[in-house]
Motif scaffolding. Sequence first.
Motif, PDB file in Angstrom:
ATOM      1  N   GLU A 207     -31.567  14.691 -41.848  1.00  0.00           N
ATOM      2  CA  GLU A 207     -32.592  15.306 -42.679  1.00  0.00           C
ATOM      3  C   GLU A 207     -33.705  14.319 -42.922  1.00  0.00           C
ATOM      4  OE1 GLU A 207     -34.579  18.338 -44.076  1.00  0.00           O
ATOM      5  OE2 GLU A 207     -32.529  18.841 -44.030  1.00  0.00           O
ATOM      6  N   LEU A 208     -33.002  13.118 -43.410  1.00  0.00           N
ATOM      7  CA  LEU A 208     -34.169  12.150 -44.010  1.00  0.00           C
ATOM      8  C   LEU A 208     -34.715  11.204 -42.792  1.00  0.00           C
ATOM      9  CD1 LEU A 208     -32.704  11.521 -47.266  1.00  0.00           C
ATOM     10  CD2 LEU A 208     -34.357  13.200 -46.630  1.00  0.00           C
ATOM     11  N   GLY A 209     -34.284  11.228 -41.640  1.00  0.00           N
ATOM     12  CA  GLY A 209     -34.799  10.350 -40.511  1.00  0.00           C
ATOM     13  C   GLY A 209     -33.938   9.389 -39.917  1.00  0.00           C
TER      14      GLY A 209
ATOM     15  N   ASP B  79     -33.523   6.239 -40.924  1.00  0.00           N
ATOM     16  CA  ASP B  79     -33.850   5.182 -41.155  1.00  0.00           C
ATOM     17  C   ASP B  79     -33.691   4.059 -42.090  1.00  0.00           C
ATOM     18  OD1 ASP B  79     -35.140   6.463 -42.977  1.00  0.00           O
ATOM     19  OD2 ASP B  79     -37.330   5.989 -42.495  1.00  0.00           O
ATOM     20  N   ASN B  80     -32.311   4.427 -42.579  1.00  0.00           N
ATOM     21  CA  ASN B  80     -31.541   3.630 -43.511  1.00  0.00           C
ATOM     22  C   ASN B  80     -30.319   3.304 -42.953  1.00  0.00           C
ATOM     23  OD1 ASN B  80     -29.959   2.731 -45.997  1.00  0.00           O
ATOM     24  ND2 ASN B  80     -31.445   3.642 -47.355  1.00  0.00           N
ATOM     25  N   ASP B  81     -29.845   2.015 -42.741  1.00  0.00           N
ATOM     26  CA  ASP B  81     -28.614   1.812 -42.082  1.00  0.00           C
ATOM     27  C   ASP B  81     -27.817   1.258 -43.283  1.00  0.00           C
ATOM     28  OD1 ASP B  81     -29.832  -0.695 -42.939  1.00  0.00           O
ATOM     29  OD2 ASP B  81     -29.671  -1.657 -40.977  1.00  0.00           O
ATOM     30  N   GLU B  82     -28.126   1.306 -44.463  1.00  0.00           N
ATOM     31  CA  GLU B  82     -27.159   0.853 -45.420  1.00  0.00           C
ATOM     32  C   GLU B  82     -26.756   2.082 -46.189  1.00  0.00           C
ATOM     33  OE1 GLU B  82     -29.637  -2.724 -47.227  1.00  0.00           O
ATOM     34  OE2 GLU B  82     -29.678  -0.985 -48.414  1.00  0.00           O
ATOM     35  N   PHE B  83     -27.065   3.341 -46.154  1.00  0.00           N
ATOM     36  CA  PHE B  83     -26.869   4.509 -46.866  1.00  0.00           C
ATOM     37  C   PHE B  83     -25.441   5.000 -46.470  1.00  0.00           C
ATOM     38  CE2 PHE B  83     -26.606   9.114 -47.608  1.00  0.00           C
ATOM     39  CZ  PHE B  83     -27.036   9.298 -48.925  1.00  0.00           C
ATOM     40  N   ALA B  84     -24.816   4.877 -45.538  1.00  0.00           N
ATOM     41  CA  ALA B  84     -23.460   5.402 -45.276  1.00  0.00           C
ATOM     42  C   ALA B  84     -22.403   4.452 -45.802  1.00  0.00           C
ATOM     43  CB  ALA B  84     -23.381   5.733 -43.635  1.00  0.00           C
TER      44      ALA B  84
END
Length: 535
Positions: free
Chosen positions: A91-93, A95-100
Motif C-alpha cells: 500500500e505504501l510503496g 520503499d522502507n527496508d526497515e519496517f518489516a
Amino acid sequence: MTSLALDSPASVAEEASLAALLRCCVREISGPRGQVEYTRPYVLLRVAGTLLRVRAHGGLALRFDGRAEWLENGSWQPLSAERLVRLVESELGEDNDEFASQVAESRDVMTTLLAARRDAPPPADPWLASEQALVFGHPFHPSPKARGGDGWLRYAPEAHASFPLRLLGVRRDVLAGAGDTSSLDALGQAPPGYALLPAHPWQLELLAADLAAPLADGRLIDLGEGSRRAVPTSSVRTVYEPLIDRCLKFSLDVRITNCLRKNSWYELAGAVELSRRLEPVFRDLSAAFPGTRWLPEPGYRSAALGTRLLEGLGVIVRVAPWSVCRPGVTPLLSGALAAAGHPVADPVGWWRAYVERVAPPVLEAYLGHGVVLEPHLQNVLIGVDAAGLPVEAVFRDLEGTKLVAGRHEVSGLPGRVAEALTYDPAAGWDRVVYCLMVNHLPEIAASLTETAPGSGDGDGPGDGDRDGNGLGRELWAVAREVLAGYAGSRGWPRPVADLLSGRPLPAKANLSVRWARSADRSAGYVPVANPLPPF
C-alpha cells in the motif's frame, strides 16, 4: 483479546503485534481513504485492495475480540502480522527496508518480556508495579516494543528488572550541570576533587569506547556500584533510586519505539529552565484545581568532555511521585490502568472524578498560561485514595512540555534551547488535544467498559461502547459535562467550544512517521471522530 495465562508468549505477542498494526491501518491508511466500514460487530477495512475484518469495540481505543481475518477467494482466512506487513508495504510503496524487521523485532521483544515476567515477581510498591506493566506498549504504534541495542532484557521494566547504578567520580574542573543536584551526593562518597555522577550500567556499556580515555587519565573514575537497586520505570531510561527517593533520567542513545532516547545538551538545559518557569504555573493550577501535582526536574549533572559524553553521561534529577502525593494517596500510571483495566463498583462516578482531575488543568495550562502539557498515558500518574477513587493527577516529563511561542520571553535563551522549548499555538493545541482526547481518555473509557459488571459484546467502535447498556455513551456524556463546566468558567474559549462542537480530533500518525523514518517531533496528524457531541 487473549488470556496471558493460557496462551504461549509467542502467540500472545503475535496477536498484540497484529492488533497494533491493524489499528494503525484503520487510523492512517484505510480510514483516510474511505476504506473502513463498521458493520457490527466487525470493523472491515481494505489494505492494498485486500478486505480484512475483526470484531471490534471500544470507540477510539479500537479494541479487538477474536482473530483478525482476510478474505481470500470468498473465504475468510486467519490474518498474520507478517501478511499485514506485506499489505502495508504494498500500500505504501515498498520503499522502507526497515519496517518489516522493526515490526518483527517488536513482536520478539514482547515474546521475551512475557516469558521473563512469568518468573519475576512485580515490585511490592504499587506505583512501581504500574510502571512496569506496559508489556505491549503504545496501542497505535506499528512497532510499539522495538528496542535497539544488545543486553536490554536485564534493564527492562516490563521484565520487572532492578539493578544497582554505577557511580562515577567527575573531576571538578570538568564537571557540568545546572540547577539543584545536591540529592545525587547522597548516593556515595566521591574522593576529594571529584563530584559524584550516577550512571545507568547499560549506558556505560554503550559508551565504553568513548569513556576509555577520560577513565585512563583521571578525569573520570569508576567508583563501583551503588548500594541499592534502582528500579526502571515505564520509559526504560528513567529509574527510581530508592536511596535518595528521586527519579533519574539517563541517556541511552538507543531507539525505543520512535525515538533515540538520549538527553541532548539543549534538553538538559531546557529541563532546568522549564522547572523554574513552571513552578508558579503549577502553583496556580493547584490552587484552581486541587489535586493537581507535577514532578519538577530541578537539575542535571554531567561531564564537560565533548558533546558525546556531555549528553551520554547527562542525568536529569526528577522528583518522585510519592513525595508530591498527600498521605493516603497512591500514585498509579495511567497507562497501566488503560492496559490492564481497573474494575470499579461505580464506573461512571470513578470516570467523572478521573476526568475532573486530568482534563481541566491541562486545558487551563494551555489557555491560561501558554503551557503545552503532554498528558499522554505514560506521562500522567493518577493518585487514588483508600477507596480507589481518583483524587490527584501528577504530570511529569518536561521533555514533552512546551511553551506557546509568543506568550513567553525566550530570547535570552540559547537558540537551540529556545527552539526545543516552544510550539507555535496551533501545533501546541493539536498536541494537547491528541494526548488528552485521543491517546488518553478513550483508552481509560474503553478499559472501564470492558471491566464494568455485566460488560459483554455489544456496540461497536462507531458507537464508542461495548456493552448493551450504553456505558460508553454515558461516560462520554459525563466527560462533556466536565469540559463544558470548565469552558463555562472560562467564558467559553473558542478552542474548547470547537472541541465540544464535534470538530474531528487530531490523532498522531505513528505509522506514517515510522514509515518515513522521521523524528517524532515531525509527526503529523490524521482526523478521527470526536466522541464528545451528544449522540
